[in-house]
Design a protein around this motif. Structure first.
Motif, short mmCIF file in Angstrom:
data_model
loop_
_atom_site.label_atom_id
_atom_site.label_comp_id
_atom_site.label_asym_id
_atom_site.label_seq_id
_atom_site.Cartn_x
_atom_site.Cartn_y
_atom_site.Cartn_z
N ASP A 40 0.81 -1.22 0.00
CA ASP A 40 0.00 0.00 0.00
C ASP A 40 0.85 1.27 0.00
N LEU A 41 2.19 1.10 0.06
CA LEU A 41 3.10 2.22 -0.09
C LEU A 41 4.43 1.72 -0.64
N ILE A 42 4.85 2.29 -1.77
CA ILE A 42 6.17 2.02 -2.33
C ILE A 42 6.90 3.35 -2.47
N VAL A 43 8.10 3.42 -1.92
CA VAL A 43 8.93 4.63 -1.98
C VAL A 43 10.21 4.29 -2.72
N SER A 44 10.51 5.05 -3.77
CA SER A 44 11.75 4.89 -4.52
C SER A 44 12.64 6.09 -4.23
N LEU A 45 13.84 5.84 -3.69
CA LEU A 45 14.73 6.92 -3.29
C LEU A 45 16.04 6.86 -4.06
N LEU A 46 16.32 7.90 -4.83
CA LEU A 46 17.62 8.08 -5.50
C LEU A 46 17.99 6.89 -6.37
N ASP A 47 17.01 6.34 -7.08
CA ASP A 47 17.26 5.20 -7.96
C ASP A 47 16.80 5.46 -9.40
N LEU A 48 15.75 6.25 -9.58
CA LEU A 48 15.19 6.46 -10.91
C LEU A 48 16.17 7.12 -11.87
N GLN A 49 17.14 7.87 -11.34
CA GLN A 49 18.08 8.55 -12.23
C GLN A 49 19.00 7.57 -12.94
N TRP A 50 19.01 6.29 -12.52
CA TRP A 50 19.86 5.28 -13.15
C TRP A 50 19.03 4.23 -13.88
N VAL A 51 17.81 4.56 -14.22
CA VAL A 51 16.93 3.64 -14.94
C VAL A 51 16.73 4.15 -16.36
N THR A 52 16.99 3.31 -17.34
CA THR A 52 16.80 3.70 -18.74
C THR A 52 15.33 3.75 -19.10
N ASP A 53 14.61 2.68 -18.77
CA ASP A 53 13.19 2.55 -19.14
C ASP A 53 12.32 3.06 -17.99
N VAL A 54 12.24 4.38 -17.85
CA VAL A 54 11.47 4.95 -16.74
C VAL A 54 9.98 4.64 -16.85
N PRO A 55 9.33 4.75 -18.03
CA PRO A 55 7.91 4.39 -18.10
C PRO A 55 7.66 2.93 -17.70
N GLY A 56 8.54 2.02 -18.14
CA GLY A 56 8.38 0.61 -17.77
C GLY A 56 8.56 0.40 -16.28
N TYR A 57 9.56 1.08 -15.69
CA TYR A 57 9.80 0.99 -14.25
C TYR A 57 8.55 1.43 -13.48
N LEU A 58 7.96 2.54 -13.90
CA LEU A 58 6.79 3.07 -13.19
C LEU A 58 5.58 2.14 -13.36
N ALA A 59 5.42 1.59 -14.56
CA ALA A 59 4.30 0.67 -14.78
C ALA A 59 4.45 -0.59 -13.94
N ARG A 60 5.67 -1.12 -13.83
CA ARG A 60 5.89 -2.31 -13.00
C ARG A 60 5.70 -1.98 -11.52
N THR A 61 6.08 -0.78 -11.13
CA THR A 61 5.85 -0.36 -9.76
C THR A 61 4.36 -0.35 -9.45
N ARG A 62 3.59 0.23 -10.34
CA ARG A 62 2.15 0.31 -10.14
C ARG A 62 1.52 -1.08 -10.02
N ALA A 63 2.07 -2.03 -10.75
CA ALA A 63 1.53 -3.39 -10.70
C ALA A 63 1.74 -4.05 -9.34
N HIS A 64 2.69 -3.54 -8.54
CA HIS A 64 2.95 -4.09 -7.21
C HIS A 64 2.14 -3.41 -6.12
N LEU A 65 1.36 -2.40 -6.48
CA LEU A 65 0.57 -1.68 -5.50
C LEU A 65 -0.83 -2.27 -5.38
N ALA A 66 -1.35 -2.24 -4.17
CA ALA A 66 -2.75 -2.56 -3.96
C ALA A 66 -3.60 -1.41 -4.50
N PRO A 67 -4.89 -1.64 -4.80
CA PRO A 67 -5.75 -0.52 -5.20
C PRO A 67 -5.71 0.58 -4.16
#
Length: 288
Positions: A103-130
């Motif tokens: 019910d809470l995912i926090v990403s700290l100082l990691d996104l700046q090293w991700v090439t596929d940011v839209p994919g990263y965010l979509a996969r993150t959303r898939a791990h969240l509860a409604p």
């Protein structure tokens, strides 16, 4: 609401193995940027009128991360996931958490090293509860702008062209749109800008190396950073960012993102142009 169809993942541009080695060799718990981010995260969570029973912090390393923070409804106990250090680091590009329905995912100082940011965010959303909340913090597009300009000039003079020596970063104007594209509801992006001062450019160069934050790109310049090039970059840096007392400035732009996994109870977005939703209102919205 479902995530938009995403294009094929782009070719990786970051050397994640090299990043991992540098983070492992650094003292991530003594990272002053991490301390700034954690203090801001605590303030932001204190406005959230929600209780969280399953929360995780994703960061390059887990040393220095808090086991517990507080929302307006009480304590939040965090799991920790490392993407660049430890015995079993998680590949930031794949982003496969050990469970679902956080019910809470926090990403700290990691996104700046991700090439596929839209994919990263979509996969993150898939791990969240409604109605789960995602929060991320990462250096924004104006971070180290002085350093980037200094090396562009030095490379142009010494080698007759520009080389990528500072990683590209996500500009604020694109950040909320990336969340929306990944299917998040109520996406919000804002920025905190800090000016950090150093005795001289070399002190900045050394700190970046100590933090494991020097050039993370897979395709590094064929022209190495020679003593002459470093000296000219330092001169160019002083020309652009030296204060009257002889110290030099460095821009640190921290972008914050927040978005919710869609749920029928959420407020509906207003018509485009009719209003803006403030970060405090979205994070502090009542339950129900």
């Amino acid at each position: 609401m479902t995530p938009a169809t995403l294009p094929p993942a782009p070719t990786p541009i970051f050397d994640r193995a090299r990043i991992a080695r540098r983070i492992e060799a650094s003292r991530f718990d003594e990272n002053f940027v991490l301390r700034l981010v954690l203090a801001d995260l605590e303030d932001r969570l204190s406005m959230v009128t929600r209780a969280f029973s399953r929360a995780v912090i994703v960061a390059p390393a887990v040393t220095g991360l808090p086991a517990q923070l507080h929302s307006a409804k009480g304590p939040i106990a965090f799991e920790h996931i490392a993407t660049a250090s430890g015995p079993a680091p998680m590949d930031g590009e794949a982003f496969a958490l050990p469970g679902r329905n956080y019910d809470l995912i926090v990403s700290l100082l990691d996104l700046q090293w991700v090439t596929d940011v839209p994919g990263y965010l979509a996969r993150t959303r898939a791990h969240l509860a409604p109605d789960g909340l995602f929060i991320a913090a990462f250096p924004g597009g104006d971070t180290l702008s002085e350093l980037r300009q200094a090396f562009l000039l030095a490379d142009s003079e010494r080698h007759g062209g520009a080389f990528a020596r500072v990683a590209p970063m996500i500009p604020l104007k694109d950040a909320a749109g990336l969340l929306q594209r990944a299917g998040f509801a109520l996406p919000v992006a804002d920025v905190e800008t800090h000016i950090v001062r150093y005795a001289d450019p070399l002190a900045l160069f050394l700190e970046l190396r100590a933090l494991g934050a020097s050039n993370p790109l897979l395709e590094r310049p064929s022209m190495p950073v020679s003593r002459a090039l470093l000296g000219r970059a330092a001169e160019a840096y002083r020309e652009r960012a030296e204060d009257q007392d002889g110290r030099v400035r460095a821009t640190l732009e921290l972008v914050w993102l927040s978005g919710w996994s869609p749920h029928e109870s959420q407020q509906k977005p207003l018509k485009p142009g009719s209003a803006e939703v403030s970060l405090s209102r979205v994070l502090g919205r009542p339950e129900g």
